[in-house]
Scaffold this motif. Structure first.
Motif, short mmCIF file in Angstrom:
data_model
loop_
_atom_site.label_atom_id
_atom_site.label_comp_id
_atom_site.label_asym_id
_atom_site.label_seq_id
_atom_site.Cartn_x
_atom_site.Cartn_y
_atom_site.Cartn_z
N ASP A 117 -64.18 -12.81 98.74
CA ASP A 117 -63.35 -13.92 99.22
C ASP A 117 -62.58 -14.49 98.04
O ASP A 117 -63.17 -15.03 97.11
CB ASP A 117 -64.24 -14.99 99.85
CG ASP A 117 -63.44 -16.13 100.47
OD1 ASP A 117 -62.20 -16.13 100.36
OD2 ASP A 117 -64.07 -17.01 101.07
N LEU A 118 -61.27 -14.38 98.08
CA LEU A 118 -60.43 -14.92 97.01
C LEU A 118 -60.19 -16.42 97.16
O LEU A 118 -59.56 -17.04 96.32
CB LEU A 118 -59.08 -14.19 96.97
CG LEU A 118 -59.15 -12.69 96.64
CD1 LEU A 118 -57.76 -12.07 96.72
CD2 LEU A 118 -59.73 -12.49 95.25
N GLY A 119 -60.67 -16.99 98.27
CA GLY A 119 -60.54 -18.43 98.48
C GLY A 119 -59.36 -18.86 99.32
O GLY A 119 -59.09 -20.04 99.44
N GLY A 120 -58.66 -17.92 99.90
CA GLY A 120 -57.52 -18.27 100.75
C GLY A 120 -57.97 -18.72 102.12
O GLY A 120 -59.13 -18.55 102.52
N GLY A 121 -57.06 -19.30 102.86
CA GLY A 121 -57.38 -19.80 104.18
C GLY A 121 -56.98 -18.87 105.31
O GLY A 121 -57.17 -19.21 106.47
N LEU A 122 -56.44 -17.71 104.99
CA LEU A 122 -56.03 -16.76 106.03
C LEU A 122 -57.09 -15.67 106.11
O LEU A 122 -57.28 -14.90 105.18
CB LEU A 122 -54.66 -16.16 105.71
CG LEU A 122 -53.53 -17.16 105.56
CD1 LEU A 122 -52.26 -16.47 105.09
CD2 LEU A 122 -53.29 -17.89 106.85
N LYS A 123 -57.78 -15.63 107.21
CA LYS A 123 -58.91 -14.71 107.34
C LYS A 123 -58.53 -13.46 108.13
O LYS A 123 -57.60 -13.45 108.92
CB LYS A 123 -60.09 -15.42 108.02
CG LYS A 123 -60.57 -16.65 107.25
CD LYS A 123 -60.98 -16.30 105.83
CE LYS A 123 -61.41 -17.52 105.04
NZ LYS A 123 -61.43 -17.28 103.63
N GLU A 124 -59.32 -12.42 107.87
CA GLU A 124 -59.17 -11.12 108.51
C GLU A 124 -57.75 -10.59 108.33
O GLU A 124 -57.27 -10.48 107.22
CB GLU A 124 -59.62 -11.19 109.97
CG GLU A 124 -61.08 -11.60 110.10
CD GLU A 124 -61.52 -11.80 111.52
OE1 GLU A 124 -60.71 -11.64 112.46
OE2 GLU A 124 -62.71 -12.12 111.70
N THR A 125 -57.04 -10.32 109.41
CA THR A 125 -55.70 -9.73 109.30
C THR A 125 -54.58 -10.77 109.42
O THR A 125 -53.41 -10.40 109.52
CB THR A 125 -55.49 -8.65 110.40
OG1 THR A 125 -55.59 -9.28 111.68
CG2 THR A 125 -56.51 -7.54 110.28
N ARG A 126 -54.91 -12.04 109.41
CA ARG A 126 -53.90 -13.07 109.66
C ARG A 126 -52.74 -13.02 108.67
O ARG A 126 -51.58 -13.16 109.06
CB ARG A 126 -54.55 -14.47 109.66
CG ARG A 126 -53.62 -15.58 110.09
CD ARG A 126 -53.16 -15.38 111.52
NE ARG A 126 -52.33 -16.52 111.94
CZ ARG A 126 -51.67 -16.56 113.06
NH1 ARG A 126 -51.72 -15.55 113.91
NH2 ARG A 126 -50.95 -17.61 113.38
#
Length: 171
Positions: A117-126
């Protein structure tokens, strides 16, 4: 490269598939920064996209009058603000909430699949869904002349995407 692909003696057997009147350039990071520089040097490139890349060379005061889209993670990159007014053709500046620098490639998505987890807020394929949709809309509008309401205003389907307007100070 364009000369080798579209010139009188192309080096690629599939060169007939390229419509030289519909050439555009999109890139991420340094590739995104290369898009306006290439457009300034080669008028065959009709439209460009910079995805989360700093603009290393300023766009000259004479401007870049062809369509251009900036798309990136929330940032304080002053080069986009510096060059915004010099983009004198059709333009958009999109900020994607929850995105990180690698969100505009498959890197973030692939690392998530590996459990990193790089810490971004877009998960999976978003992140890929957003990038693909907006890039395709831009090219369909600019190279095929197909109207793209997605590029006219914020979409409830993509609430992460904010339309930036430096004059309104909402970037």
């Amino acid at each position: 490269m364009l000369d080798q692909l579209t010139g009188p003696r192309p080096k690629w057997k599939g060169s007939a598939l390229i419509d030289p009147a519909r050439i555009a350039m999109a890139g991420q990071s340094i590739g995104g920064a290369a898009a306006p520089e290439t457009m300034l040097k080669d008028s065959r490139v009709r439209a460009g996209i910079n995805m989360d890349g700093s603009m290393f060379l300023p766009i000259p005061g004479s401007g870049l009058a062809r369509p251009f889209m900036l798309m990136g993670a929330p940032s304080d990159d002053s080069t986009w603000k510096r060059d915004w007014e010099h983009l004198t053709g059709w333009k958009r500046w999109l900020v994607v909430k929850g995105a990180l620098h690698p969100s505009f490639t498959d890197y973030d998505m692939l690392l998530q699949q590996l459990g990193v987890d790089l810490g971004g807020g877009l998960k999976e394929t978003r992140s890929m869904d957003i990038t693909r949709k907006y890039v395709a809309a831009f090219f369909d509008l600019q190279l095929r002349g197909k109207p793209q309401p997605l590029l006219d205003k914020p979409s409830p389907r993509y609430p992460e995407v904010r339309f930036c307007a430096p004059s309104a100070r909402n970037c």
